[in-house]
Enzyme design. Structure first.
Site, mmCIF file in Angstrom:
data_model
loop_
_atom_site.group_PDB
_atom_site.id
_atom_site.type_symbol
_atom_site.label_atom_id
_atom_site.label_comp_id
_atom_site.label_asym_id
_atom_site.label_seq_id
_atom_site.Cartn_x
_atom_site.Cartn_y
_atom_site.Cartn_z
ATOM 1 N N LYS A 134 2.157 -8.130 1.713
ATOM 2 C CA LYS A 134 0.942 -7.609 1.088
ATOM 3 C C LYS A 134 -0.109 -8.697 0.936
ATOM 4 O O LYS A 134 -1.300 -8.452 1.125
ATOM 5 C CB LYS A 134 1.251 -7.001 -0.289
ATOM 6 C CG LYS A 134 1.961 -5.657 -0.208
ATOM 7 C CD LYS A 134 1.956 -4.987 -1.572
ATOM 8 C CE LYS A 134 2.863 -3.768 -1.592
ATOM 9 N NZ LYS A 134 2.960 -3.171 -2.932
ATOM 10 N N LYS A 217 8.519 4.727 9.960
ATOM 11 C CA LYS A 217 8.868 5.569 8.824
ATOM 12 C C LYS A 217 7.641 6.348 8.352
ATOM 13 O O LYS A 217 6.527 5.811 8.370
ATOM 14 C CB LYS A 217 9.327 4.626 7.699
ATOM 15 C CG LYS A 217 10.293 5.218 6.728
ATOM 16 C CD LYS A 217 10.873 4.111 5.852
ATOM 17 C CE LYS A 217 10.434 4.315 4.420
ATOM 18 N NZ LYS A 217 11.103 3.429 3.477
ATOM 19 N N LYS A 220 2.653 6.863 3.302
ATOM 20 C CA LYS A 220 1.324 7.226 2.832
ATOM 21 C C LYS A 220 0.258 6.310 3.408
ATOM 22 O O LYS A 220 -0.917 6.650 3.429
ATOM 23 C CB LYS A 220 1.275 7.206 1.305
ATOM 24 C CG LYS A 220 1.581 5.842 0.699
ATOM 25 C CD LYS A 220 1.477 5.874 -0.815
ATOM 26 C CE LYS A 220 1.607 4.483 -1.409
ATOM 27 N NZ LYS A 220 2.963 3.955 -1.486
#
Ligand code: TRP
Length: 356
Positions: A134, A217, A220
């Protein structure tokens, strides 16, 4: 009163949790970000949480404090937190059978995170791969201390409730390892306080892939065309399935070289409870078109009652408020007890005490 150091608890038992319930305790959380939950969230996680409500003393929460570790909009967070609770209920979490709550309603999460941060080595936190990923995505130096501390807050979430088991996906394994290390470290330095949690690996766990890129996968953070949201309307669902990436050939068969069809088979199988082999036989002569139409129909049939329940739950504002208040109270009862022991353990001076 001086605190007697107690011996560390054994791995799977809590230090001295009152034996109110013989059921093992589980705890898990799901972030309130995004548009809503998607099929991967449900089939890969929430469905198992629902199934665990009766055999476990289950704690489920919406980690809104984790949600602010990246830039966010306050009004959206407020709305999404409420909607997340409503959606979890619509998916089958029943506040009468589990403890369902919002993280920030229990300030002990922040308090314990501070204490745990003080026994976490900087180097240890720096090794967390999710933080590194991140942080690498944001501007140089823009990743916050909160984001760095995310795994420590997650450890606090788990240890506050003396959870025996934590159902989490692979991407959270490292955070759970850190949690276990911190629990053992605290227990050995300050006396047995925390249950050392184990990962919970569900018997049936479906890994749902993105419809547009079945090598990844469902998530969102990927474009909506490949992600099936529980709140998608029937038209959107049908379109997403119709345009799902398939493979060359026309055989409806699960195979490594057919990841798109395998994913749709997996979805249809988990929704209908029918085995893959059975489905392959059914669609042996039908080609992709008819198969996809049935997948879309199964999805529409599946989400319709959930969407109705969701709307009803959200519309009953007072009812939802009452769920939040009751959940916070149940969670606080456990969290406050743990924090009392943590404060005593680390040596914080009790207010109004002349000794110790
Ligand atoms: N980090 C988890 C995720 O993104 C969410 C989470 C926060 C969580 N606190 C938790 C999961 C405690 C399990 C237990 O999926």
């Amino acid at each position: 009163m001086p605190v007697e150091p107690t011996s560390p608890p054994t791995e799977s038992k809590s230090a001295d949790r009152p034996v109110l319930s013989p059921k093992p305790r589980v705890l898990s959380g799901i972030q309130p970000t995004g548009i809503g939950f998607h099929l991967g969230n449900y089939l890969g996680a929430v469905r198992n949480w629902v199934a665990m409500q009766d055999d476990f003393d289950a704690f489920y929460f919406v980690p809104d404090m984790h949600a602010i570790t990246v830039p966010h909009d306050p009004a959206t967070l407020r709305r999404r937190t409420r909607e997340s609770i409503a959606e979890l209920m619509a998916l089958g979490l029943d506040p009468a059978r589990c403890t369902l709550f919002v993280q920030s309603h229990v300030p002990e999460h922040a308090e314990l995170a501070w204490v745990l941060g003080c026994i976490t080595a900087y180097g240890e936190a720096s090794r967390m791969t999710q933080f590194k990923d991140k942080a690498a995505r944001s501007e140089l130096g823009a990743a916050t201390v909160g984001l760095f501390n995310y795994p420590v807050l997650q450890a606090a979430d788990i240890l506050l409730y003396q959870a025996d088991q934590v159902p989490v996906g692979d991407d959270q394994r490292q955070h759970l390892e850190l949690t276990r290390d911190l629990a053992k470290r605290f227990n050995s330095r300050f006396g047995g306080t925390f249950t050392v949690p184990a990962p919970y690996i569900p018997a049936r766990s479906a890994r749902i892939a993105d419809l547009q890129d079945p090598s990844r996968k469902m998530s969102k953070s990927r474009p909506p065309a490949g992600t099936v949201y529980i709140q998608d309307d029937p038209k959107a669902l049908a379109k997403k399935v119709r345009s799902a990436v398939t493979d060359t050939g026309r055989e409806v068969r699960a195979a490594e070289e057919k990841p798109g069809i395998s994913n749709l088979l997996n979805i249809l199988s988990t929704l209908t409870g029918r085995g893959i082999v059975d489905l392959e036989a059914t669609y042996a002569d039908s080609g992709y078109g008819a198969f996809k139409a049935d997948v879309a129909a199964a999805l529409v049939e599946f989400v319709a009652p959930i969407q109705q329940r969701y709307r009803d739950i959200l519309a009953d504002e007072a009812g939802l408020d009452a769920v939040l208040v009751a959940g916070a109270a149940k969670a606080t009862a456990v969290a406050a007890d743990t924090m009392r022991r943590v404060r005593a353990g680390v040596g914080f001076l009790p207010l109004g005490s002349r000794s110790g």
